[in-house]
Design a protein around this motif. Structure first.
Motif, PDB file in Angstrom:
ATOM      1  N   LYS A  33       0.806  -1.216   0.000  1.00  0.00           N
ATOM      2  CA  LYS A  33       0.000   0.000   0.000  1.00  0.00           C
ATOM      3  C   LYS A  33       0.844   1.273   0.000  1.00  0.00           C
ATOM      4  O   LYS A  33       0.404   2.315  -0.505  1.00  0.00           O
ATOM      5  CB  LYS A  33      -0.926   0.006   1.215  1.00  0.00           C
ATOM      6  CG  LYS A  33      -2.065  -1.006   1.121  1.00  0.00           C
ATOM      7  CD  LYS A  33      -2.924  -0.981   2.373  1.00  0.00           C
ATOM      8  CE  LYS A  33      -4.094  -1.952   2.252  1.00  0.00           C
ATOM      9  NZ  LYS A  33      -4.909  -1.998   3.502  1.00  0.00           N
ATOM     10  N   GLN A  34       2.049   1.210   0.555  1.00  0.00           N
ATOM     11  CA  GLN A  34       2.834   2.434   0.729  1.00  0.00           C
ATOM     12  C   GLN A  34       3.913   2.656  -0.326  1.00  0.00           C
ATOM     13  O   GLN A  34       4.394   3.780  -0.491  1.00  0.00           O
ATOM     14  CB  GLN A  34       3.498   2.419   2.112  1.00  0.00           C
ATOM     15  CG  GLN A  34       2.512   2.459   3.274  1.00  0.00           C
ATOM     16  CD  GLN A  34       1.657   3.708   3.253  1.00  0.00           C
ATOM     17  OE1 GLN A  34       2.136   4.803   2.972  1.00  0.00           O
ATOM     18  NE2 GLN A  34       0.371   3.551   3.555  1.00  0.00           N
ATOM     19  N   LEU A  35       4.305   1.618  -1.037  1.00  0.00           N
ATOM     20  CA  LEU A  35       5.458   1.736  -1.927  1.00  0.00           C
ATOM     21  C   LEU A  35       5.288   2.829  -2.971  1.00  0.00           C
ATOM     22  O   LEU A  35       6.220   3.605  -3.225  1.00  0.00           O
ATOM     23  CB  LEU A  35       5.729   0.393  -2.616  1.00  0.00           C
ATOM     24  CG  LEU A  35       6.963   0.382  -3.529  1.00  0.00           C
ATOM     25  CD1 LEU A  35       8.227   0.640  -2.714  1.00  0.00           C
ATOM     26  CD2 LEU A  35       7.071  -0.943  -4.280  1.00  0.00           C
ATOM     27  N   GLN A  36       4.133   2.917  -3.602  1.00  0.00           N
ATOM     28  CA  GLN A  36       3.941   3.899  -4.672  1.00  0.00           C
ATOM     29  C   GLN A  36       4.156   5.329  -4.182  1.00  0.00           C
ATOM     30  O   GLN A  36       4.627   6.190  -4.935  1.00  0.00           O
ATOM     31  CB  GLN A  36       2.545   3.752  -5.278  1.00  0.00           C
ATOM     32  CG  GLN A  36       1.407   3.935  -4.289  1.00  0.00           C
ATOM     33  CD  GLN A  36       0.050   3.648  -4.907  1.00  0.00           C
ATOM     34  OE1 GLN A  36      -0.394   4.381  -5.781  1.00  0.00           O
ATOM     35  NE2 GLN A  36      -0.594   2.579  -4.459  1.00  0.00           N
ATOM     36  N   TYR A  37       3.842   5.586  -2.922  1.00  0.00           N
ATOM     37  CA  TYR A  37       4.022   6.929  -2.373  1.00  0.00           C
ATOM     38  C   TYR A  37       5.484   7.192  -1.990  1.00  0.00           C
ATOM     39  O   TYR A  37       5.931   8.347  -1.990  1.00  0.00           O
ATOM     40  CB  TYR A  37       3.123   7.117  -1.157  1.00  0.00           C
ATOM     41  CG  TYR A  37       1.674   6.811  -1.456  1.00  0.00           C
ATOM     42  CD1 TYR A  37       0.922   7.632  -2.290  1.00  0.00           C
ATOM     43  CD2 TYR A  37       1.069   5.668  -0.936  1.00  0.00           C
ATOM     44  CE1 TYR A  37      -0.403   7.342  -2.591  1.00  0.00           C
ATOM     45  CE2 TYR A  37      -0.259   5.365  -1.230  1.00  0.00           C
ATOM     46  CZ  TYR A  37      -0.979   6.204  -2.052  1.00  0.00           C
ATOM     47  OH  TYR A  37      -2.283   5.900  -2.350  1.00  0.00           O
ATOM     48  N   LEU A  38       6.203   6.137  -1.685  1.00  0.00           N
ATOM     49  CA  LEU A  38       7.608   6.283  -1.293  1.00  0.00           C
ATOM     50  C   LEU A  38       8.521   6.456  -2.502  1.00  0.00           C
ATOM     51  O   LEU A  38       9.490   7.221  -2.448  1.00  0.00           O
ATOM     52  CB  LEU A  38       8.044   5.062  -0.478  1.00  0.00           C
ATOM     53  CG  LEU A  38       7.354   4.881   0.881  1.00  0.00           C
ATOM     54  CD1 LEU A  38       7.752   3.554   1.499  1.00  0.00           C
ATOM     55  CD2 LEU A  38       7.713   6.024   1.822  1.00  0.00           C
ATOM     56  N   VAL A  39       8.231   5.727  -3.580  1.00  0.00           N
ATOM     57  CA  VAL A  39       9.109   5.800  -4.749  1.00  0.00           C
ATOM     58  C   VAL A  39       8.616   6.790  -5.799  1.00  0.00           C
ATOM     59  O   VAL A  39       9.350   7.162  -6.711  1.00  0.00           O
ATOM     60  CB  VAL A  39       9.293   4.408  -5.394  1.00  0.00           C
ATOM     61  CG1 VAL A  39       9.949   3.456  -4.406  1.00  0.00           C
ATOM     62  CG2 VAL A  39       7.961   3.838  -5.891  1.00  0.00           C
ATOM     63  N   LYS A  40       7.333   7.185  -5.683  1.00  0.00           N
ATOM     64  CA  LYS A  40       6.753   8.191  -6.587  1.00  0.00           C
ATOM     65  C   LYS A  40       6.880   7.794  -8.058  1.00  0.00           C
ATOM     66  O   LYS A  40       7.308   8.592  -8.917  1.00  0.00           O
ATOM     67  CB  LYS A  40       7.389   9.557  -6.339  1.00  0.00           C
ATOM     68  CG  LYS A  40       7.122  10.115  -4.946  1.00  0.00           C
ATOM     69  CD  LYS A  40       7.794  11.457  -4.736  1.00  0.00           C
ATOM     70  CE  LYS A  40       7.389  12.097  -3.402  1.00  0.00           C
ATOM     71  NZ  LYS A  40       7.683  11.242  -2.238  1.00  0.00           N
ATOM     72  N   VAL A  41       6.481   6.579  -8.342  1.00  0.00           N
ATOM     73  CA  VAL A  41       6.458   6.073  -9.714  1.00  0.00           C
ATOM     74  C   VAL A  41       5.031   5.689 -10.064  1.00  0.00           C
ATOM     75  O   VAL A  41       4.358   5.021  -9.278  1.00  0.00           O
ATOM     76  CB  VAL A  41       7.391   4.852  -9.884  1.00  0.00           C
ATOM     77  CG1 VAL A  41       7.298   4.297 -11.305  1.00  0.00           C
ATOM     78  CG2 VAL A  41       8.836   5.231  -9.567  1.00  0.00           C
ATOM     79  N   GLU A  42       4.571   6.091 -11.249  1.00  0.00           N
ATOM     80  CA  GLU A  42       3.228   5.784 -11.708  1.00  0.00           C
ATOM     81  C   GLU A  42       3.283   5.016 -13.029  1.00  0.00           C
ATOM     82  O   GLU A  42       4.248   5.135 -13.787  1.00  0.00           O
ATOM     83  CB  GLU A  42       2.402   7.066 -11.908  1.00  0.00           C
ATOM     84  CG  GLU A  42       2.195   7.879 -10.640  1.00  0.00           C
ATOM     85  CD  GLU A  42       1.204   7.242  -9.691  1.00  0.00           C
ATOM     86  OE1 GLU A  42       0.595   6.212 -10.051  1.00  0.00           O
ATOM     87  OE2 GLU A  42       1.037   7.772  -8.573  1.00  0.00           O
ATOM     88  N   TYR A  43       2.233   4.253 -13.276  1.00  0.00           N
ATOM     89  CA  TYR A  43       2.122   3.572 -14.568  1.00  0.00           C
ATOM     90  C   TYR A  43       1.973   4.605 -15.675  1.00  0.00           C
ATOM     91  O   TYR A  43       1.162   5.525 -15.582  1.00  0.00           O
ATOM     92  CB  TYR A  43       0.904   2.645 -14.571  1.00  0.00           C
ATOM     93  CG  TYR A  43       0.649   1.999 -15.923  1.00  0.00           C
ATOM     94  CD1 TYR A  43       1.332   0.848 -16.293  1.00  0.00           C
ATOM     95  CD2 TYR A  43      -0.268   2.546 -16.812  1.00  0.00           C
ATOM     96  CE1 TYR A  43       1.107   0.260 -17.524  1.00  0.00           C
ATOM     97  CE2 TYR A  43      -0.500   1.963 -18.044  1.00  0.00           C
ATOM     98  CZ  TYR A  43       0.194   0.813 -18.399  1.00  0.00           C
ATOM     99  OH  TYR A  43      -0.036   0.232 -19.621  1.00  0.00           O
ATOM    100  N   ASN A  44       2.755   4.445 -16.739  1.00  0.00           N
ATOM    101  CA  ASN A  44       2.661   5.353 -17.874  1.00  0.00           C
ATOM    102  C   ASN A  44       3.288   4.677 -19.086  1.00  0.00           C
ATOM    103  O   ASN A  44       4.415   4.182 -19.020  1.00  0.00           O
ATOM    104  CB  ASN A  44       3.371   6.678 -17.573  1.00  0.00           C
ATOM    105  CG  ASN A  44       2.969   7.775 -18.534  1.00  0.00           C
ATOM    106  OD1 ASN A  44       2.987   7.599 -19.750  1.00  0.00           O
ATOM    107  ND2 ASN A  44       2.603   8.927 -17.998  1.00  0.00           N
ATOM    108  N   THR A  45       2.559   4.663 -20.194  1.00  0.00           N
ATOM    109  CA  THR A  45       3.070   4.021 -21.408  1.00  0.00           C
ATOM    110  C   THR A  45       4.192   4.834 -22.061  1.00  0.00           C
ATOM    111  O   THR A  45       4.820   4.375 -23.011  1.00  0.00           O
ATOM    112  CB  THR A  45       1.936   3.837 -22.425  1.00  0.00           C
ATOM    113  OG1 THR A  45       1.298   5.111 -22.658  1.00  0.00           O
ATOM    114  CG2 THR A  45       0.890   2.862 -21.893  1.00  0.00           C
TER     115      THR A  45
END
Length: 407
Positions: free
Chosen positions: A154-166
């Motif tokens: 749940k927290q990783l995306q907020y810590l590394v600040k990486v989003e899905y993007n083509t």
């Protein structure tokens, strides 16, 4: 002159080792044989680095280092330095000393699914120290591995600040490459999540398919090992392990054609390889056929679910606009019947979700329904549709596609 220098360097390493310990001593015969063969197969300029790693590694980490080197792919055995291997192995054993769930792991699982420094053919980099700094404060007081998995997920995306993007640079980015640009494909996100789990001593591997049976492209995700069983999750977690938008597709895999199978990565050779659509000729990543697991899991969940027709719902910015990832909008959607009574509800996938991710609802067969959402101004946007009649026994009902638009 180079040949003399190389021979001299190797002789020096061999002399040093003879004064310490035999690199193959104490190893299971099969592992010792595989280790010897891979070192001999390495580029002559890098054999000294592999031997140096075996020389300098602490005695209680020697077997793990041997396993890592014995089965590392060709490109790695020819280029990786002793310092790189020692750093990554050292952090993995630190996790084993720290976390109760890692202490309890069988050696075979720890070696194959915690210790490896890579999953596929991503760029090799030392990522454990970075992840340890970010994640250890979150799990240092946790004793249950399921809670640790849930917290990290749940927290990783907020810590590394990486989003899905083509628009990412390449599909198989390393953690550092993804964090540098703040975007990644499903494969890059899976690498991030798998490496994060491994840093915290949680066995993890990447799973995926080179092509859905619907021929809508490939997909990769992450698996974790808990008490002898594998479970799946994703960078953007669902409500629970073994639940996701893609399970229906995975559960309909065609066992007659390997291109439609589900695979998981392995460090130790398995006899098959993990297919990578961006590197189709690369056979260096061992794979495990996990197709039956996903088929069985899907069938079990379908048996528990209410009988109904699958309906895929997407919301886009405009009717005349595109249908790319950036054109999608996350909205709370409800489905109502002819009398206005709500039948089901859910949230559509937004621009950062995987392209193959969409809201799927199982709705009553043979009914005229309406999907709708209310915008910030109170206006209702809707689309009418009908679900198909119930299929014959044993047949899967076809998917109904529904689109709604903000403008």
């Amino acid at each position: 002159m180079k040949k003399i220098s190389l021979l001299g360097a190797l002789a020096a390493v061999a002399l040093t080792f003879s004064c310490t310990r035999d690199p193959y001593a104490g190893l299971e015969p099969g592992l010792a044989e595989d280790l010897r063969a891979n070192i001999e197969a390495a580029d002559s300029s890098n054999r000294a680095q592999l031997l140096d790693a075996l020389i300098r590694v602490p005695k209680d980490q020697h077997e793990g280092m041997a396993f890592l080197i014995a089965y590392m792919p060709e490109g790695d055995r020819d280029t990786l330095t002793a310092d790189f291997l020692l750093e990554e192995v050292g952090w993995a054993y630190k996790a084993r000393e720290t976390f109760p769930w890692t202490k309890a792991l069988p050696d075979s699982v720890f070696y194959n699914d915690v210790l490896p420094y890579a999953s596929m053919n991503e760029h090799r980099e030392p990522w454990r120290a970075m992840f340890w700094e970010k994640l250890y404060p979150l799990v240092d007081s946790i004793t249950d591995v399921r809670e640790a998995i849930d917290t990290i997920n749940k927290q990783l995306q907020y810590l590394v600040k990486v989003e899905y993007n083509t628009k990412r640079r390449k599909p198989h980015q390393s953690p550092g490459e993804s964090m540098e640009i703040g975007m990644a494909s499903c494969s890059g996100l899976s690498i991030l999540l798998t490496d994060a789990f491994r840093t915290m001593g949680i066995p993890s591997r990447i799973a995926g398919t080179p092509l859905w049976v619907s021929k809508e492209g490939n997909h990769n995700w992450t698996e974790v090992w808990i008490d002898g069983k594998w479970y799946f999750t994703e960078y953007y977690p669902s409500k629970a392990l073994n639940h996701s938008w893609f399970l229906e597709r995975a559960g309909k895999a065609d066992k007659s054609d390997p291109i439609f199978w589900m695979y998981a990565t392995s460090w130790r050779p398995t006899g098959i390889h993990f297919p990578m659509v961006w590197a189709r000729k690369n056979k260096n990543v061992p794979g495990v056929d996990v197709t039956d697991f996903y088929i069985d899991l899907y069938n079990a969940q379908m048996a528990e679910a209410k009988n109904g027709a699958p309906v895929a719902i997407r919301v886009f910015k405009t009717k005349e606009g595109g249908r790319s990832s950036e054109d999608r909008v996350a909205k709370d959607v409800r489905v109502v019947d002819a009398a206005g009574k709500m039948v089901a509800a859910g949230k559509t996938a937004g621009p950062t979700a995987d392209m193959n991710d969409y809201l799927t609802l199982y709705l009553p067969f043979g009914q005229s329904l309406q999907a709708e959402f209310t915008d910030a101004d109170g206006a209702v946007h809707s689309t009418a549709f009908s679900t198909p009649k119930q299929a014959e026994a044993g047949d899967q009902p076809s998917m109904t596609d529904v689109e709604l638009f903000v403008d």
